[in-house]
Design an enzyme around this catalytic site. Structure first.
Site, PDB file in Angstrom:
ATOM      1  N   VAL A 140       0.817  -1.210   0.000  1.00 52.50           N
ATOM      2  CA  VAL A 140       0.000   0.000   0.000  1.00 52.50           C
ATOM      3  C   VAL A 140       0.854   1.266   0.000  1.00 52.50           C
ATOM      4  CG1 VAL A 140      -0.236   0.267   2.506  1.00 52.50           C
ATOM      5  CG2 VAL A 140      -2.104   0.978   1.006  1.00 52.50           C
ATOM      6  N   ALA A 295       5.016  -5.115   7.237  1.00 50.51           N
ATOM      7  CA  ALA A 295       3.675  -5.178   6.646  1.00 50.51           C
ATOM      8  C   ALA A 295       3.687  -4.522   5.285  1.00 50.51           C
ATOM      9  CB  ALA A 295       2.656  -4.495   7.544  1.00 50.51           C
ATOM     10  N   ASP A 296       3.023  -5.149   4.353  1.00 45.86           N
ATOM     11  CA  ASP A 296       2.797  -4.521   3.057  1.00 45.86           C
ATOM     12  C   ASP A 296       1.470  -3.780   3.037  1.00 45.86           C
ATOM     13  OD1 ASP A 296       4.850  -5.506   0.710  1.00 45.86           O
ATOM     14  OD2 ASP A 296       4.789  -6.867   2.419  1.00 45.86           O
ATOM     15  N   ARG A 297       0.537  -4.206   3.874  1.00 49.22           N
ATOM     16  CA  ARG A 297      -0.714  -3.474   4.016  1.00 49.22           C
ATOM     17  C   ARG A 297      -1.381  -3.906   5.316  1.00 49.22           C
ATOM     18  NH1 ARG A 297      -4.858  -1.701  -0.453  1.00 49.22           N
ATOM     19  NH2 ARG A 297      -3.089  -2.234  -1.763  1.00 49.22           N
TER      20      ARG A 297
END
Length: 424
Positions: A140, A295-297
């Protein structure tokens, strides 16, 4: 899922003023190891004398090669092919490449057509930003950076600014997006590290000798410097509170065994590599104080998409009552996504799960003295039925704490989701 009340622990931090807006290529860009950190750190992006260069992470750890990025298209390809990876680093490269594209237009003796009017500039900017947004859909941070640049474009047009001033505003914002990453990483690493030490002391421990497991690579190679979850480990090491860092190999790209291993070795942090399937055994036979992941999103309720294998570690951590900590910047929090079921999950090419690249062993050297690397297939050829998602989603109920540059959010006992309003 209902929103749960959360305890928000705010931390204090020293803020460094950001550089003034100017051409991003007038000086050496600060995406590099900072002198504030005594340990030597690797860097994913560097700019100097009008060039943007990234370290080709597909060649690490046996070869260090910087690749020049001279266009938005090259930035897109580097992100898509995972020559650069890590949600913060992806956003930084996209922002810098976009800013360089606008800067090149301003510096041209004959201005390109898109700089002839606000309307033509707006159309070109939106087209280029939309193109970049498709490089990696799950992370994100890239989308957040693009929305920021579009917002600057619109506000500058609404203010009635001239084309050169609109372009300058866009260049400044692109530079800011990349530059602010290092400072926030330091803040969240301190927040998370001190929270974990205090948690250990509250359980009768000393707050020192903390053993932490991480997944994938979330250090300087995944960011503009210092890192997120690996930054927390680095902070504990700097404060002499770390026992050992444990990390999974993280197949099929092996970001752990290739990249995290290299970073920890470079910084001389005591560490232990394990295979992805050894997490349960590690928890059974060794004292692990926490699992820390990036975290990627992060969805609004706290559900977190991260590198494949994160969910496995979270389930096992819950079984063994080990705190599970997500460390990520505010830009990784997507309040428009209610929960993990709405997070798009990128699936990589099936062939990538069948291949491994590394140095020939015993080492062989070419005429330039470089270690020879090869890509080998570890499965039967023509294999069908390959499942190869790049990410999985860890439910909020398995997460103990979410750390951002603003502080630490924890769930109250019995609640299954987070209220992140205090840390975004």
């Amino acid at each position: 899922m209902h929103a749960a009340a959360c305890q928000v622990i705010q931390g204090t931090a020293t803020y460094r003023s950001l550089p003034s807006a100017q051409s991003i290529f007038s000086t050496t860009y600060p995406c590099r190891p900072r002198k504030a950190t005594v340990m030597h750190m690797l860097t994913s992006i560097r700019t100097s004398n009008g060039k943007i260069e990234i370290i080709d992470q597909l060649l690490l750890p046996h070869a260090t090669k910087y690749v020049e990025i001279t266009s938005i298209e090259q930035a897109y390809d580097a992100i898509k092919e995972m020559k650069i990876r890590g949600a913060p680093a992806i956003a930084s490269l996209a922002s810098l490449a976009f800013a360089a594209y606008i800067q090149t237009g301003l510096d041209s003796a004959q201005p390109p057509a898109f700089l002839l009017s606000p309307e033509s500039l707006s159309a070109q900017v939106i087209q280029k930003l939309d193109y970049l947004s498709g490089a990696r859909p799950t992370a994100v941070n890239l989308g957040t950076a693009i929305r920021r640049l579009k917002a600057v474009l619109q506000s500058s047009i609404d203010a009635g600014k001239s084309v050169p001033l609109i372009a300058t505003d866009l260049i400044s914002e692109g530079k800011l997006i990349a530059d602010e990453d290092f400072d926030r990483n330091k803040r969240m690493a301190e927040h998370g590290g001190e929270w974990l030490a205090e948690l250990d002391r509250g359980s009768g421990g000393s707050g020192q000798g903390l053993n932490v497991l991480t997944v994938c690579n979330t250090g300087s190679l995944a960011t503009s410097g210092y890192g997120t979850a690996l930054g927390l480990i680095t902070y504990l090491h700097e404060q002499k509170k770390l026992g050992k860092a444990y990390y999974t190999q993280t197949a099929p790209y092996h970001q752990g065994s290739r990249l995290t291993a290299l970073e920890l070795k470079t910084m001389q942090v005591p560490s232990v590599m394990i295979c992805d399937t050894m997490v349960g055994s590690l928890f059974q036979h060794h004292k692990i104080h926490a699992v820390a992941v990036g975290a990627d999103r992060i969805a609004r309720n706290g559900d977190t998409a991260n590198k494949i294998g994160t969910y496995n570690a979270a389930v096992l951590a819950a079984r063994h009552k080990i705190p599970f900590i997500v460390v990520a910047s505010i830009s990784s929090v997507d309040l428009d996504t209610p929960d993990g079921s709405s997070i798009p999950i990128e699936h990589r090419k099936p062939l990538e799960a069948c291949l491994v690249r590394g140095a020939v062993h015993p080492f062989e050297f070419d005429v330039e003295g470089k270690v020879r690397q090869e890509t080998v297939m570890i499965t039967p050829s023509g294999l069908e039925g390959i499942y190869n998602p790049s990410f999985d989603v860890t439910p909020a109920e398995l997460i103990t704490a979410i750390v951002t540059e603003k502080g630490v959010a924890t769930r109250k006992e019995g609640e299954t989701s987070f209220d992140l309003s205090g840390v975004v």
